[in-house]
Design a protein around this motif. Structure first.
Motif, PDB file in Angstrom:
ATOM      1  N   ARG A 185      46.434  42.252  27.651  1.00  0.00           N
ATOM      2  CA  ARG A 185      45.482  42.813  28.606  1.00  0.00           C
ATOM      3  C   ARG A 185      45.338  41.727  29.960  1.00  0.00           C
ATOM      4  O   ARG A 185      45.694  40.588  29.765  1.00  0.00           O
ATOM      5  CB  ARG A 185      43.890  42.710  28.038  1.00  0.00           C
ATOM      6  N   VAL A 186      45.300  42.231  31.103  1.00  0.00           N
ATOM      7  CA  VAL A 186      45.165  41.331  32.143  1.00  0.00           C
ATOM      8  C   VAL A 186      43.889  41.771  32.800  1.00  0.00           C
ATOM      9  O   VAL A 186      43.736  42.636  33.512  1.00  0.00           O
ATOM     10  CB  VAL A 186      46.272  41.643  32.960  1.00  0.00           C
ATOM     11  N   SER A 187      42.915  40.441  32.950  1.00  0.00           N
ATOM     12  CA  SER A 187      41.791  40.826  33.391  1.00  0.00           C
ATOM     13  C   SER A 187      41.900  40.384  35.118  1.00  0.00           C
ATOM     14  O   SER A 187      42.629  39.616  35.408  1.00  0.00           O
ATOM     15  CB  SER A 187      40.778  39.802  32.873  1.00  0.00           C
ATOM     16  N   ASN A 188      41.288  41.479  35.927  1.00  0.00           N
ATOM     17  CA  ASN A 188      41.090  41.294  37.417  1.00  0.00           C
ATOM     18  C   ASN A 188      39.858  41.262  37.784  1.00  0.00           C
ATOM     19  O   ASN A 188      39.112  42.189  37.372  1.00  0.00           O
ATOM     20  CB  ASN A 188      42.069  42.317  38.153  1.00  0.00           C
ATOM     21  N   GLY A 189      39.731  40.494  38.820  1.00  0.00           N
ATOM     22  CA  GLY A 189      38.075  40.828  39.446  1.00  0.00           C
ATOM     23  C   GLY A 189      38.143  41.638  40.463  1.00  0.00           C
ATOM     24  O   GLY A 189      37.044  42.288  40.763  1.00  0.00           O
ATOM     25  N   GLY A 199      37.995  45.079  38.321  1.00  0.00           N
ATOM     26  CA  GLY A 199      36.470  44.953  38.889  1.00  0.00           C
ATOM     27  C   GLY A 199      35.568  44.031  37.938  1.00  0.00           C
ATOM     28  O   GLY A 199      34.491  44.315  37.966  1.00  0.00           O
ATOM     29  N   GLY A 200      36.489  43.124  37.556  1.00  0.00           N
ATOM     30  CA  GLY A 200      35.490  42.215  36.682  1.00  0.00           C
ATOM     31  C   GLY A 200      35.114  42.883  35.244  1.00  0.00           C
ATOM     32  O   GLY A 200      34.186  42.223  34.540  1.00  0.00           O
ATOM     33  N   SER A 201      35.645  43.767  34.718  1.00  0.00           N
ATOM     34  CA  SER A 201      35.041  44.650  33.749  1.00  0.00           C
ATOM     35  C   SER A 201      35.403  43.752  32.313  1.00  0.00           C
ATOM     36  O   SER A 201      34.646  44.039  31.276  1.00  0.00           O
ATOM     37  CB  SER A 201      35.633  46.007  33.426  1.00  0.00           C
ATOM     38  N   LEU A 202      36.336  42.567  32.516  1.00  0.00           N
ATOM     39  CA  LEU A 202      36.330  41.711  31.387  1.00  0.00           C
ATOM     40  C   LEU A 202      35.583  40.572  31.459  1.00  0.00           C
ATOM     41  O   LEU A 202      35.877  39.453  30.827  1.00  0.00           O
ATOM     42  CB  LEU A 202      37.814  41.506  30.852  1.00  0.00           C
ATOM     43  N   GLY A 203      34.895  40.423  32.591  1.00  0.00           N
ATOM     44  CA  GLY A 203      34.240  39.221  33.244  1.00  0.00           C
ATOM     45  C   GLY A 203      34.934  38.650  34.325  1.00  0.00           C
ATOM     46  O   GLY A 203      35.901  38.946  35.137  1.00  0.00           O
TER      47      GLY A 203
END
Ligand code: TK8
Length: 336
Positions: A32-36, A69-73
């Protein structure tokens, strides 16, 4: 924008012809790659090219899953999760991470870089490696410096032409003391805030202004609740493609190499896409009615001069050697 991915795919095919490890070296892995930022940001274009590369190198075994959209923080929260091995990866701005690695604050120094090329040479060379070692020491493998880019102002009050125009303006800054001091020093009222809170704070007029590259002002829809765009280029900040060290160390050397190589492929595509899209985003926002202005060179110089106290105040906390190194490198580059 298709041609970016295509070009990357062609490069990969050529590189692969040279040496290709056995596909047996790769296990089925999904990370998983988190993006804001949102999915229409060029980070997504870069990640698509990176996936094409991974597919070729791993026979489709290594899969990336982007979260947007910051869905993982937010940046800070997601990076903590990556550090502790709960999450594989995050594509985050460097600025909110200065509490973990103070040397990253070098990228927050106002008006440090003048062109993207200056930043690329610094980040992709030995200086970038030095920072990578510091990140590694806190459990974060930096697979590469992607582009966030030159930051410009948007606000709801008036054009910013000189530093005096910031007087009394409520400016959202990242969770970072160098940015805080930069804007307070211009007479603004700077408020640190995570990225996910910015839109509603602008919309409710809790703040007047924020600063980001045009692509972000566009894709995060800030322009819908702002009236002025001023090209201050007051800082160039990167995105870091951070992988959890704990998880990275459980991968085979072939898998690690594929990840490193493909992050570089994605980086180059993302940088190119940002350069293109910044222009398109600016045009689009002007068409939407925002008033745009550039800063006269003399006023830009005055902003830099006014900001020297920020350099002095933060030099020791960043690391005097780090600040001296980057300034010496830039001097060399500019003389060449
Ligand atoms: C997105 C942020 C954003 C940054 C900010 O998660 O916070 O203003 O510029 O790109 O990292």
């Amino acid at each position: 924008m298709k041609h970016f991915a295509l070009k990357a795919a062609l490069c990969v095919t050529t590189a692969l012809a040279a040496a290709s490890p056995a596909m047996a070296d790769f296990k089925e892995r999904t990370f998983r790659v988190s993006n804001g930022v949102n999915e229409d940001h060029p980070n997504s274009t870069g990640m698509k090219a990176m996936q094409v590369c991974l597919d070729e190198k791993t026979g489709g075994k290594m899969k990336m899953q982007g979260f947007w959209g910051g869905s993982l923080g937010g940046d800070l929260q997601a990076t903590q999760a990556v550090r502790s091995g709960l999450q594989e990866a995050v594509l985050t701005s460097s600025s909110p991470l200065v509490g973990m690695v103070p040397a990253l604050g070098v990228f927050d120094l106002p008006f440090l870089f003048r062109t993207p090329q200056e930043a690329y040479t610094i980040m992709d060379g030995p200086f970038g490696d030095t920072l990578n070692e510091k990140l590694d020491a806190v459990g974060l493998v930096n697979l590469g410096y992607w582009e966030n880019g030159f930051r410009n102002m948007s606000n709801s009050q008036r054009p910013i032409k000189t530093w005096e125009d910031f007087e009394g303006m409520k400016v959202r800054v990242m969770q970072n003391n160098i940015f805080l001091d930069t804007f307070d020093n211009f007479g603004a009222n700077a408020t640190p805030m995570s990225f996910g809170e910015v839109f509603s704070a602008l919309e409710t007029k809790a703040i007047d202004a924020q600063e980001n590259p045009y692509v972000t002002i566009d894709t995060s829809k800030f322009y819908e609740v702002q009236s002025y765009l001023s090209e201050t280029k007051h800082a160039y900040t990167p995105f870091l493609f951070l992988f959890s060290k704990a998880i990275f160390n459980s991968y085979t050397p072939e898998e690690q190499q594929a990840l490193r190589d493909c992050t570089t492929v994605g980086r180059d595509v993302e940088r190119e896409a940002i350069q293109e899209l910044n222009k398109e985003s600016l045009e689009k926002m002007e068409k939407a009615g925002l008033k745009y202005n550039t800063i006269a060179p003399a006023d830009q110089d005055a902003m830099l001069e006014k900001s020297q106290v920020v350099y002095e105040k933060h030099k020791d906390e960043i690391g005097a050697d780090i600040v001296d190194d980057v300034q010496a490198e830039l001097k060399k580059q500019r003389a060449a």
